[in-house]
Scaffold this motif. Structure first.
Motif, PDB file in Angstrom:
ATOM      1  N   ARG A  10      -6.291 -49.859   6.371  1.00  0.00           N
ATOM      2  CA  ARG A  10      -5.555 -50.076   7.730  1.00  0.00           C
ATOM      3  C   ARG A  10      -6.572 -49.364   8.862  1.00  0.00           C
ATOM      4  N   GLY A  37      -2.122 -58.034   7.129  1.00  0.00           N
ATOM      5  CA  GLY A  37      -1.170 -57.512   6.368  1.00  0.00           C
ATOM      6  C   GLY A  37      -0.899 -58.300   5.150  1.00  0.00           C
ATOM      7  N   ASN A  51       1.745 -57.080   8.702  1.00  0.00           N
ATOM      8  CA  ASN A  51       1.835 -55.744   9.686  1.00  0.00           C
ATOM      9  C   ASN A  51       3.055 -55.983  10.474  1.00  0.00           C
ATOM     10  N   GLU A  81       4.493 -54.558   1.722  1.00  0.00           N
ATOM     11  CA  GLU A  81       4.534 -53.848   2.933  1.00  0.00           C
ATOM     12  C   GLU A  81       5.566 -52.885   3.094  1.00  0.00           C
TER      13      GLU A  81
END
Ligand code: F0G
Length: 481
Positions: free
Chosen positions: A89, A99, A126, A267
């Motif tokens: 990240r 992501g 993301n 995620e």
């Protein structure tokens, strides 16, 4: 480009029915038929099993041997994976900033034999995880979040799968990619094709998709064909087309799409510090997304990234409910295609391709399937909006479904729930404006039920350009608040 395209065309004519699958020792992804278990080295252009006609999925045989060795190798060691993904990240590399590709250890590898440009990324994924405090109070659950996949580059969850599948097309030097769509897949495909210097062909139902989505595929340069049929009719034509022309199919029967869409769940678990919620609720259309999220959950459990499975529930619109009927009426033994109709045009689908994959997810995780009415969808969308989070109608079926699952007792007040919001509010502003003006259901059989949602409507107020008029409006609103 000229050289590449010619090469792609020649390859097709010489070797008609093969889409090659990247083999790599790192992730060692292989294809398997979900029905007969065949493990082909190549996929047919329609991504159906050549033995039995069912869908294909990726599996990772290397994991089994790793896990038998107690996951000592970093490729499957949960602690090592978590810290590697976190570290990425802070990286400036395009792949790490995506992501999706940040989690590449759990994806099929796209090899770069000649150069480093095969992966097409718009830094998808993301996406934020938001609390929905007002919705939580209204529904009667303490812990309610929304994972907003509408915050992707083309404003829907499709980008997470498209980056992987479009990269695969690019790697195989296809000149054309194509999809049938209710609007979001086509918007996403057109963008990724443009970024990868490929041409894209969009088949959409004439008049049955929102302007926001149509405008995207036009701007990204797709050849956009509005066919006088519905989504299911577009799929039929596309399946014929890919058998005759060297065009790479980018619908969610393409297993690369499913792999990319898995990352939303990975995620999400990272955002929840690897503590799974009790429930995840997704809209069901063609049923690729529920299949992908469920696949990710099962794989994360296998790799010990999570210690238990959330229940994954799938919500359909009442007018587009073939999967609901399959489960409720036929115990999942068959699916009867239907002519679908709903104002949530994204999920206006009567013959969902991935229904067997979704059924497996439902059964393995112990989830539920629900259906919701048009008015319930519109009300839920306004309620999510009132929490400051905009989504498109198809996404709002999740909250509408959660209300029903609370009433039936399937979801308990103390349980943690995550709704997957699949598309952005601005995809379909027409729906929103009509709802707030009170026009959405005018003259339809739903008008009486819709009257009950008046308190959610915020029609624009037209006034003279006069300070006193504005103050009167402000005071009136304050009294009613
Ligand atoms: N939500 C949105 C906003 C969608 O666009 C779709 C599907 C779904 C939910 C349902 O997901 O099909 O994986 O079950 N849209 C496709 C399209 C079909 O062509 O854009 P699914």
């Amino acid at each position: 480009m000229m050289y590449l395209s010619l090469l792609g065309w020649l390859r097709w004519s010489g070797d008609k029915a093969k889409v090659s699958i990247a083999q790599n020792t790192e992730t060692a992804a292989r294809l398997r038929c979900i029905c007969c278990g065949a493990t082909p080295d190549f996929a047919a252009p329609d991504f159906r099993c050549t033995a039995c006609g069912d869908l294909l999925e990726f599996f990772f045989p290397g994991w089994t041997s790793d896990l038998n060795g107690r996951g000592a190798r970093s490729s499957t060691n949960p602690a090592a994976l978590r810290s590697l993904w976190l570290k990425r990240r802070t990286s400036g590399e395009a792949l790490d900033q995506s992501g999706v590709w940040r989690f590449r250890e759990l994806l099929p590898h796209i090899p770069n034999p000649k150069n480093k440009e095969h992966v097409i990324t718009l830094r998808e994924g993301n996406t934020p995880l938001y609390r929905l405090p007002r919705c939580a109070r209204a529904v009667g659950v303490e812990n309610l979040h929304a994972k907003h996949q509408g915050m992707n580059p083309t404003a829907s969850f499709k980008d997470t799968g498209m980056t992987v599948a479009a990269s695969s097309a690019h790697q195989q030097e296809f000149r054309w990619v194509a999809c049938a769509s209710t609007g979001n897949t086509s918007a996403s495909m057109a963008a990724y094709a443009a970024r990868g210097n490929m041409h894209s062909l969009v088949l959409i139902p004439d008049g049955k998709i929102s302007w926001g989505k149509l405008s995207q595929s036009l701007d990204y340069g797709a050849l956009t064909c509005q066919l006088r049929t519905d989504f299911d009719g577009c799929v039929r034509i596309l399946n014929e087309l890919v058998r005759q022309k060297p065009v790479y199919l980018l619908n969610s029967v393409n297993p690369y799409r499913i792999e990319g869409q898995k990352t939303a769940a990975i995620e999400l678990m990272e955002q929840l510090e690897w503590e799974p919620p009790d429930h995840i609720i997704v809209p069901g259309g063609n049923l690729g997304n529920s299949s992908a999220i469920g696949k990710a959950l099962l794989e994360m459990l296998e790799l010990k990234l999570i210690s238990r499975l959330p229940k994954l529930s799938i919500i359909q619109a009442h007018g587009a409910n073939p999967f609901y009927r399959s489960v409720r009426e036929f115990g999942g033994k068959k699916l009867e295609p239907m002519t679908a109709d709903t104002l949530a045009t994204a999920i206006r689908i009567g013959n969902p391709a991935s229904w067997k994959k979704a059924l497996r997810v439902l059964q393995t995780t112990g989830g539920e399937v629900e259906q919701v009415s048009e008015v319930e969808i519109a009300a839920a969308k306004a309620e999510i909006g009132a929490d400051g989070i905009g989504c498109e109608p198809a996404s709002a079926v999740t909250l509408a479904g959660l209300k029903k699952l609370r009433r039936s007792g399937f979801v308990k007040s103390g349980e943690a729930v995550v709704l997957i919001l699949t598309g952005h509010l601005l995809k379909d502003p027409d729906f929103t404006i009509k709802f707030h003006r009170g026009d959405l259901f005018a003259g339809t059989g739903d008008a009486a039920e819709a009257a009950l949602t008046k308190h959610l409507q915020r029609a624009p107020v037209v006034l003279d350009a006069d300070l006193r008029a504005v103050i009167a409006a402000l005071d009136g609103a304050e009294r009613n608040s």
